[in-house]
Design a protein around this motif. Structure first.
Motif, PDB file in Angstrom:
ATOM      1  N   GLU A 206       0.944  -1.454   0.035  1.00  0.00           N
ATOM      2  CA  GLU A 206       0.024  -0.032  -0.002  1.00  0.00           C
ATOM      3  C   GLU A 206       0.760   1.193  -0.133  1.00  0.00           C
ATOM      4  O   GLU A 206       0.569   2.147  -0.505  1.00  0.00           O
ATOM      5  CB  GLU A 206      -0.830  -0.088   1.114  1.00  0.00           C
ATOM      6  CG  GLU A 206      -0.298  -0.019   2.601  1.00  0.00           C
ATOM      7  CD  GLU A 206      -1.235  -0.610   3.694  1.00  0.00           C
ATOM      8  OE1 GLU A 206      -1.475   0.390   4.537  1.00  0.00           O
ATOM      9  OE2 GLU A 206      -1.710  -1.532   3.685  1.00  0.00           O
ATOM     10  N   ASN A 344     -15.786   1.032   5.941  1.00  0.00           N
ATOM     11  CA  ASN A 344     -14.655   0.521   5.575  1.00  0.00           C
ATOM     12  C   ASN A 344     -14.493  -0.478   4.826  1.00  0.00           C
ATOM     13  O   ASN A 344     -13.493  -0.705   3.888  1.00  0.00           O
ATOM     14  CB  ASN A 344     -13.669   0.460   6.904  1.00  0.00           C
ATOM     15  CG  ASN A 344     -11.971   0.653   6.650  1.00  0.00           C
ATOM     16  OD1 ASN A 344     -11.676   1.626   5.762  1.00  0.00           O
ATOM     17  ND2 ASN A 344     -11.331  -0.122   7.049  1.00  0.00           N
ATOM     18  N   TYR A 348     -12.120   0.528  -0.164  1.00  0.00           N
ATOM     19  CA  TYR A 348     -10.922   0.228  -1.178  1.00  0.00           C
ATOM     20  C   TYR A 348     -11.626  -0.365  -2.515  1.00  0.00           C
ATOM     21  O   TYR A 348     -11.321  -0.094  -3.631  1.00  0.00           O
ATOM     22  CB  TYR A 348      -9.891  -0.705  -0.536  1.00  0.00           C
ATOM     23  CG  TYR A 348      -9.241  -1.189  -1.719  1.00  0.00           C
ATOM     24  CD1 TYR A 348      -8.030  -0.456  -2.286  1.00  0.00           C
ATOM     25  CD2 TYR A 348      -9.060  -2.730  -1.978  1.00  0.00           C
ATOM     26  CE1 TYR A 348      -7.563  -1.000  -3.245  1.00  0.00           C
ATOM     27  CE2 TYR A 348      -8.242  -3.055  -2.973  1.00  0.00           C
ATOM     28  CZ  TYR A 348      -7.269  -2.209  -3.675  1.00  0.00           C
ATOM     29  OH  TYR A 348      -6.821  -2.663  -4.738  1.00  0.00           O
ATOM     30  N   ALA A 352     -10.955   1.135  -6.211  1.00  0.00           N
ATOM     31  CA  ALA A 352     -10.329   0.415  -7.021  1.00  0.00           C
ATOM     32  C   ALA A 352     -10.928   0.199  -8.215  1.00  0.00           C
ATOM     33  O   ALA A 352     -10.557   0.275  -9.484  1.00  0.00           O
ATOM     34  CB  ALA A 352      -9.984  -1.156  -6.681  1.00  0.00           C
ATOM     35  N   THR A 364      -5.647   2.378  -6.401  1.00  0.00           N
ATOM     36  CA  THR A 364      -5.231   1.763  -5.333  1.00  0.00           C
ATOM     37  C   THR A 364      -4.180   2.556  -4.463  1.00  0.00           C
ATOM     38  O   THR A 364      -4.590   2.881  -3.409  1.00  0.00           O
ATOM     39  CB  THR A 364      -4.470   0.467  -5.629  1.00  0.00           C
ATOM     40  OG1 THR A 364      -5.580  -0.369  -6.236  1.00  0.00           O
ATOM     41  CG2 THR A 364      -4.202  -0.228  -4.469  1.00  0.00           C
ATOM     42  N   TYR A 367      -6.126   5.758  -2.792  1.00  0.00           N
ATOM     43  CA  TYR A 367      -6.625   5.399  -1.801  1.00  0.00           C
ATOM     44  C   TYR A 367      -5.756   5.501  -0.559  1.00  0.00           C
ATOM     45  O   TYR A 367      -6.075   5.904   0.441  1.00  0.00           O
ATOM     46  CB  TYR A 367      -7.451   3.745  -1.797  1.00  0.00           C
ATOM     47  CG  TYR A 367      -7.859   3.345  -0.965  1.00  0.00           C
ATOM     48  CD1 TYR A 367      -9.098   3.941   0.024  1.00  0.00           C
ATOM     49  CD2 TYR A 367      -7.165   2.428   0.157  1.00  0.00           C
ATOM     50  CE1 TYR A 367      -9.719   3.292   0.991  1.00  0.00           C
ATOM     51  CE2 TYR A 367      -7.685   1.808   1.141  1.00  0.00           C
ATOM     52  CZ  TYR A 367      -8.901   2.196   1.620  1.00  0.00           C
ATOM     53  OH  TYR A 367      -9.325   1.818   2.788  1.00  0.00           O
ATOM     54  N   TYR A 368      -4.694   4.372  -0.663  1.00  0.00           N
ATOM     55  CA  TYR A 368      -3.943   4.365   0.404  1.00  0.00           C
ATOM     56  C   TYR A 368      -3.101   5.861   0.586  1.00  0.00           C
ATOM     57  O   TYR A 368      -2.854   6.143   1.925  1.00  0.00           O
ATOM     58  CB  TYR A 368      -2.793   3.372   0.140  1.00  0.00           C
ATOM     59  CG  TYR A 368      -3.353   1.988   0.365  1.00  0.00           C
ATOM     60  CD1 TYR A 368      -3.809   1.489   1.429  1.00  0.00           C
ATOM     61  CD2 TYR A 368      -3.299   1.132  -0.769  1.00  0.00           C
ATOM     62  CE1 TYR A 368      -4.169   0.277   1.419  1.00  0.00           C
ATOM     63  CE2 TYR A 368      -3.905   0.066  -0.687  1.00  0.00           C
ATOM     64  CZ  TYR A 368      -4.282  -0.524   0.450  1.00  0.00           C
ATOM     65  OH  TYR A 368      -4.788  -1.694   0.673  1.00  0.00           O
ATOM     66  N   SER A 371      -5.920   7.663   2.645  1.00  0.00           N
ATOM     67  CA  SER A 371      -6.061   7.085   3.980  1.00  0.00           C
ATOM     68  C   SER A 371      -5.061   7.433   4.852  1.00  0.00           C
ATOM     69  O   SER A 371      -5.141   7.736   6.099  1.00  0.00           O
ATOM     70  CB  SER A 371      -6.629   5.840   3.799  1.00  0.00           C
ATOM     71  OG  SER A 371      -5.575   5.053   3.327  1.00  0.00           O
TER      72      SER A 371
END
Length: 429
Positions: A206, A344, A348, A352, A364, A367-368, A371
């Motif tokens: 991630e 949650n 993801y 995605a 992806t 997203y990481y 977050s």
């Protein structure tokens, strides 16, 4: 052919033990380190800023270490050199945290920084072991096993280690450190020096995804066609502020404001994690049936309402003396964990899906990035609110982040669906 190469679920469970120990330690650290720092530092904001340091190190250093472990070649392979250094060192310095705290703040901070660096050294390589040992078609199953073991680690940290903390502050650090060292020994003697599926595992990490997104394509989100996508990502950033802030500051609230025992505070927080683990699969099924965004929107309404209620529980307890305040708080947090699962578990997969098959890696990473960035600032920001407005501001601030996230997610989903870019939801009104 790939399916002719060796594959063992036994090895996946051993690799999962590394994730179990990692989650066990992080969960306990996040719950109790703010209390230990509280012996020296009164400001919740400063304590929170220190708690955000591990996420900052993760974003900055782990992509570099992950890439390094892809390229290095030694007699014990490419992942184990980092694991051999990082895991024993992290175990030793985690055990030393309470002893450093008993001497002086400067010694505690030195021990803490070395511990955080050691965790950073081995995290990417130990997570990369799963795809190294698993064919592509079995990675979802293997990842499910590893995440389940991580969830069990979180529950043991908050229920089991919290009980030990009540006996002696050093006991849970010793036990968790020994768990980590035992996991290291298992990994060292079990994993392959030349894993059969190595080559694409770097893409699974991630932090690496986050780093690539930051350097290669974050600017694309300014384009009008990505406006809806940006709103969805902002929603994720916002609600993770609420979640990460409560995770890091709840025990401070419980001990300093409710006068709970430190061990009882961590034990009580465990009910949130327990509910999430129990309801993760049902939440995923609901998302598949009703739509990811609608289920997330429901959670983004329920969870802040639950958080808003928490500061009023002492008032309810004083008006109804027969109610056990701690039990009531545990029930409320368990309900909150169900709502968190609704949010949650969908997040993801939703992100995605945003770019279709051709841009899964890019989204992806985004997203990481969003977050993890919130986890850097959240403990300090909500700690500042607690400093300025008193302890209950923790839950009011967290609730505000969820409510604002609701509007960003709803708006972003509507924009994306109106452009017919992606069937994000079955129905959004």
């Amino acid at each position: 052919m790939e399916h002719d190469k060796p594959f063992s679920y036994g090895k996946i469970f051993v690799i999962g033990s590394g994730f179990f120990a990692l989650t066990l330690i992080w969960t306990f650290y996040n719950a109790y380190m703010p209390l230990i720092l509280g012996d020296f530092i009164e400001s919740r904001a400063i304590r929170g800023a220190i708690m955000g340091l591990d996420n900052l190190l993760a974003v900055v250093l782990i992509p570099i270490i992950g890439a390094w472990s892809d390229k290095v070649d030694t007699k014990i392979g490419n992942r184990l050199p980092f694991i051999v250094v990082g895991m024993p060192l992290a175990a030793i310095f985690f055990i030393l945290i309470p002893f450093g705290a008993s001497v002086a703040l400067w010694l505690l901070l030195i021990v803490d920084i070395i511990f955080l660096l050691a965790m950073t050294i081995y995290r990417a390589p130990v997570i990369a072991l799963m795809p190294d040992h698993t064919p592509t078609e079995k990675r979802s199953t293997a990842n499910g096993i590893i995440n389940l073991m991580g969830g069990v680690g979180a529950i043991i940290a908050l229920f089991g280690l919290s009980s030990l903390y009540g006996m002696d502050r050093s006991y849970p650090f010793i036990v968790a450190g020994l768990f980590l060292f035992f996991s290291f020994v298992l990994l060292y003697f079990t994993v392959d020096r030349r894993p059969p599926y190595v080559g694409t595992s770097q893409e699974e990490l991630e932090e690496v995804q986050a780093s690539k997104s930051f350097f290669k394509g974050l600017g694309k989100l300014k384009n009008p066609e990505f406006r809806g996508h940006l709103f969805v990502l902002i929603a994720i950033f916002l609600y993770f502020i609420g979640y990460a802030g409560v995770e890091a500051q709840f025990t401070v609230y419980a001990v300093e404001y409710l006068n709970m025992e430190e061990s009882a505070a961590g034990f009580t927080l465990g009910f949130f994690s327990l509910a999430f683990v129990i309801f993760a699969i049902p939440a995923g099924l609901l998302g598949s049936k009703i739509g990811k965004a609608p289920i997330m929107l429901i959670g983004l309404i329920i969870l802040p309402l639950i958080f808003i209620a928490i500061p009023f529980l002492p008032i309810l307890n004083s008006s109804l003396p027969g109610i056990n305040q701690v039990l009531l708080l545990q029930i409320v947090l368990f309900t909150g964990g169900i709502a968190w699962a609704l949010i949650n578990v969908q997040a993801y997969p939703l992100v995605a899906d945003l770019g279709g098959k051709s841009k899964i890696g890019f989204f992806t990473g985004l997203y990481y990035l969003f977050s993890m960035a919130s986890s850097i600032v959240a403990p300090g920001f909500l700690g500042l609110l607690m400093d300025v407005f008193a302890h209950p501001a923790l839950f009011f601030g967290a609730s505000a982040s969820f409510f604002i996230a609701f509007f960003f997610l709803r708006k972003g989903s509507i924009i994306i669906q109106s452009k017919k870019e992606l069937p994000l939801t079955n129905e959004i009104r």
